[in-house]
Design an enzyme around this catalytic site. Structure first.
Site, PDB file in Angstrom:
ATOM      1  N   ASP A  16       0.807  -1.217   0.000  1.00 44.89           N
ATOM      2  CA  ASP A  16       0.000   0.000   0.000  1.00 44.89           C
ATOM      3  C   ASP A  16       0.842   1.270   0.000  1.00 44.89           C
ATOM      4  O   ASP A  16       0.617   2.161  -0.813  1.00 44.89           O
ATOM      5  CB  ASP A  16      -0.968   0.000   1.184  1.00 44.89           C
ATOM      6  CG  ASP A  16      -2.046  -1.062   1.003  1.00 44.89           C
ATOM      7  OD1 ASP A  16      -2.956  -0.832   0.199  1.00 44.89           O
ATOM      8  OD2 ASP A  16      -1.938  -2.125   1.642  1.00 44.89           O
ATOM      9  N   ARG A  97       2.491   6.600  16.518  1.00 46.93           N
ATOM     10  CA  ARG A  97       2.065   7.530  15.467  1.00 46.93           C
ATOM     11  C   ARG A  97       2.508   8.975  15.685  1.00 46.93           C
ATOM     12  O   ARG A  97       2.992   9.609  14.756  1.00 46.93           O
ATOM     13  CB  ARG A  97       0.538   7.444  15.273  1.00 46.93           C
ATOM     14  CG  ARG A  97       0.074   6.052  14.836  1.00 46.93           C
ATOM     15  CD  ARG A  97       0.734   5.606  13.525  1.00 46.93           C
ATOM     16  NE  ARG A  97       0.375   4.254  13.128  1.00 46.93           N
ATOM     17  CZ  ARG A  97       1.164   3.179  13.274  1.00 46.93           C
ATOM     18  NH1 ARG A  97       2.360   3.292  13.843  1.00 46.93           N
ATOM     19  NH2 ARG A  97       0.769   1.990  12.857  1.00 46.93           N
ATOM     20  N   ASP A 126      -5.413   5.244  13.014  1.00 52.53           N
ATOM     21  CA  ASP A 126      -4.080   5.762  12.702  1.00 52.53           C
ATOM     22  C   ASP A 126      -4.117   7.012  11.831  1.00 52.53           C
ATOM     23  O   ASP A 126      -3.314   7.921  11.999  1.00 52.53           O
ATOM     24  CB  ASP A 126      -3.231   4.662  12.058  1.00 52.53           C
ATOM     25  CG  ASP A 126      -2.805   3.615  13.074  1.00 52.53           C
ATOM     26  OD1 ASP A 126      -2.712   3.955  14.274  1.00 52.53           O
ATOM     27  OD2 ASP A 126      -2.559   2.464  12.683  1.00 52.53           O
ATOM     28  N   SER A 177      -3.830  -8.192   9.365  1.00 51.25           N
ATOM     29  CA  SER A 177      -3.202  -6.880   9.308  1.00 51.25           C
ATOM     30  C   SER A 177      -2.449  -6.720  10.615  1.00 51.25           C
ATOM     31  O   SER A 177      -3.036  -6.765  11.694  1.00 51.25           O
ATOM     32  CB  SER A 177      -4.280  -5.805   9.172  1.00 51.25           C
ATOM     33  OG  SER A 177      -3.741  -4.560   9.534  1.00 51.25           O
TER      34      SER A 177
HETATM   35  N1  ARG Z   1      -6.598  -0.823  17.056  1.00 54.22           N
HETATM   36  C1  ARG Z   1      -5.247  -0.496  17.379  1.00 54.22           C
HETATM   37  C2  ARG Z   1      -5.077   0.978  17.504  1.00 54.22           C
HETATM   38  O1  ARG Z   1      -5.864   1.704  16.995  1.00 54.22           O
HETATM   39  C3  ARG Z   1      -4.279  -1.123  16.437  1.00 54.22           C
HETATM   40  C4  ARG Z   1      -4.283  -0.662  15.031  1.00 54.22           C
HETATM   41  C5  ARG Z   1      -3.364  -1.554  14.291  1.00 54.22           C
HETATM   42  N2  ARG Z   1      -3.114  -1.206  12.952  1.00 54.22           N
HETATM   43  C6  ARG Z   1      -2.900  -2.160  12.035  1.00 54.22           C
HETATM   44  N3  ARG Z   1      -2.548  -1.783  10.874  1.00 54.22           N
HETATM   45  N4  ARG Z   1      -3.088  -3.415  12.287  1.00 54.22           N
HETATM   46  O2  ARG Z   1      -4.154   1.432  18.118  1.00 54.22           O
END
Ligand code: ARG
Length: 400
Positions: A16, A97, A126, A177
């Site tokens: 991606d 992040r 994210d 993922s």
């Molecule tokens: N739900 C978690 C968060 O918002 C993890 C997100 C994980 N991202 C991923 N690409 N698997 O912090």
């Protein structure tokens, strides 16, 4: 006129974010794409990632080792805050992040870029964390999120990339993922989308199955200095080393798995699996040491704001006035939070079995039921009279 002239793109090396490079240039008229891959201890081959960005059309491919800052400036702040979103998730993904965003903004300044970009879709947290953090650090930068708009399926994304020489993933790509860094792994999608189904053992890599864990308990001493973990079994560790070793030691006993239904900021409930051995044990131990060294009122008040703190971090408000104010309060509370916590690791459980501190407020002569008891029992009577007075008055009044 393109959407931006020069863009710094958060880059992971995956399909991606790789496809984002030609997409930004050819669909959105961006003249130059600089990629930035953050090393957060995810264990990827970053040299290969760096090369891949260039073959995908980036003009410059940056790699930033952010491991130390990640632990010192982000993870440790979360530990002193005992930050667990919805009382369970130690925020491994969420904490990374704002740091990546900061690095993107700094690179944009250095290279004279007018925008930053990321490969997040429109459904997750994210994107919010990146966009809000960038806005907080430099509100003049544009934010481009191609994957939020392009509407391509996985197959279409791969086909688009192949037109620009981006190879399709060689291995049959994992149905999950996964986001990984020093603080742990966040695993979603595939069979996990059914919240009734037990996660298959294959998804775990940092924590052993209970059947494979040692048959003897292991004891570790974690030392804290003003709330910050600094030693394991009396040995001083630098921040990254401390987290890495604890992940190893704790995960070996099958400790650190979380399976939860989580409320995302964008309104969706999702089923999330986490592995975060070091963070979970550190927060548990830290909280215990606070109970020994903080007064009752500070302890109770702080517990009340920890939930708010976790929500701020989860919801992308790392760089915000409330978060900064809470940090100042929390830091003040940590002055006396130094000492050792003894943790017993055994068959999926981390149990606090002892704690010591030079600043301990625990007073044996007051607490004891033995002969050396110093507590003034007589005084309790007067105290209870005054304490109970409102209740007594209410009860008399309320007789009818
Ligand atoms: N739900 C978690 C968060 O918002 C993890 C997100 C994980 N991202 C991923 N690409 N698997 O912090």
């Amino acid at each position: 006129m393109g959407r931006a002239k020069k863009v710094v793109l958060a880059y992971s090396g995956g399909v991606d974010t790789s496809v984002c490079i030609p997409y930004l240039k050819h669909e959105w008229g961006v003249e130059e794409v600089i990629t930035l891959a953050a090393d957060l201890g995810q264990g990827d081959e970053l040299e290969a990632v760096q090369k891949k960005a260039l073959t995908s059309g980036a003009s410059e491919s940056l790699v930033a080792d952010l491991k130390e800052s990640f632990i010192k400036d982000y993870a440790f702040s979360a530990i002193v805050a005992n930050a667990l979103y919805e009382k369970r998730y130690p925020l491994g993904t969420a904490l990374a992040r704002p740091l990546i965003a900061k690095e993107l903004v700094e690179a944009a300044a250095k290279y004279g870029a007018d925008a930053i970009a990321h490969g997040c879709t429109g459904k997750g947290n994210d994107q919010v964390r990146f966009d809000v953090a960038v806005a907080a650090l430099n509100p003049n930068l544009k934010i481009l999120a191609p994957a939020r708009e392009w509407g391509m399926s996985r197959e279409e994304t791969i086909a688009y990339g192949e037109k620009f020489g981006i190879p399709a993933p060689v291995k049959k790509s994992s149905p999950y993922s996964i986001d990984k860094n020093l603080l742990g792994r966040s695993i979603e999608a595939g069979i996990l989308e059914d919240p009734a189904v037990e996660p298959p053992e294959e998804i775990y890599t940092m924590t052993k199955a209970i059947a494979d864990t040692p048959d003897e308990p292991e004891y570790i001493d974690i030392g804290f200095t003003q709330g910050i973990p600094t030693t394991i079994n009396g040995e001083g560790k630098n921040p990254v080393e401390l987290i890495e070793q604890l992940n190893q030691i704790v995960g070996n006993h099958g400790i650190g798995r979380i399976d939860m239904i989580e409320n995302r900021l964008v309104g969706i409930k999702s089923r999330e699996i986490y592995e975060s051995p070091a963070m979970l044990v550190l927060i548990q131990a830290h909280r215990d040491l606070e109970s020994l060294t903080l007064t009752a009122d500070v302890t109770h008040y702080k517990r009340g704001i920890e939930e708010t703190y976790s929500q701020l971090v989860y919801n992308g408000l790392w760089y915000s006035p409330l978060k900064a104010a809470l940090d100042a309060f929390i830091q003040k509370t940590q002055e006396k939070v130094s000492g050792n916590v003894r943790v017993k690791l055994f068959k999926g459980n981390a149990t606090i079995v002892g704690r010591t501190s030079d600043n301990s407020l625990y007073t044996p002569d007051l607490a004891t039921y033995g002969a050396q008891d110093q507590f003034d029992h007589q005084a309790a009577e007067g105290f209870i009279y005054v304490w109970g007075l409102p209740t007594r008055i209410w009860a008399q009044q309320d007789r009818s």
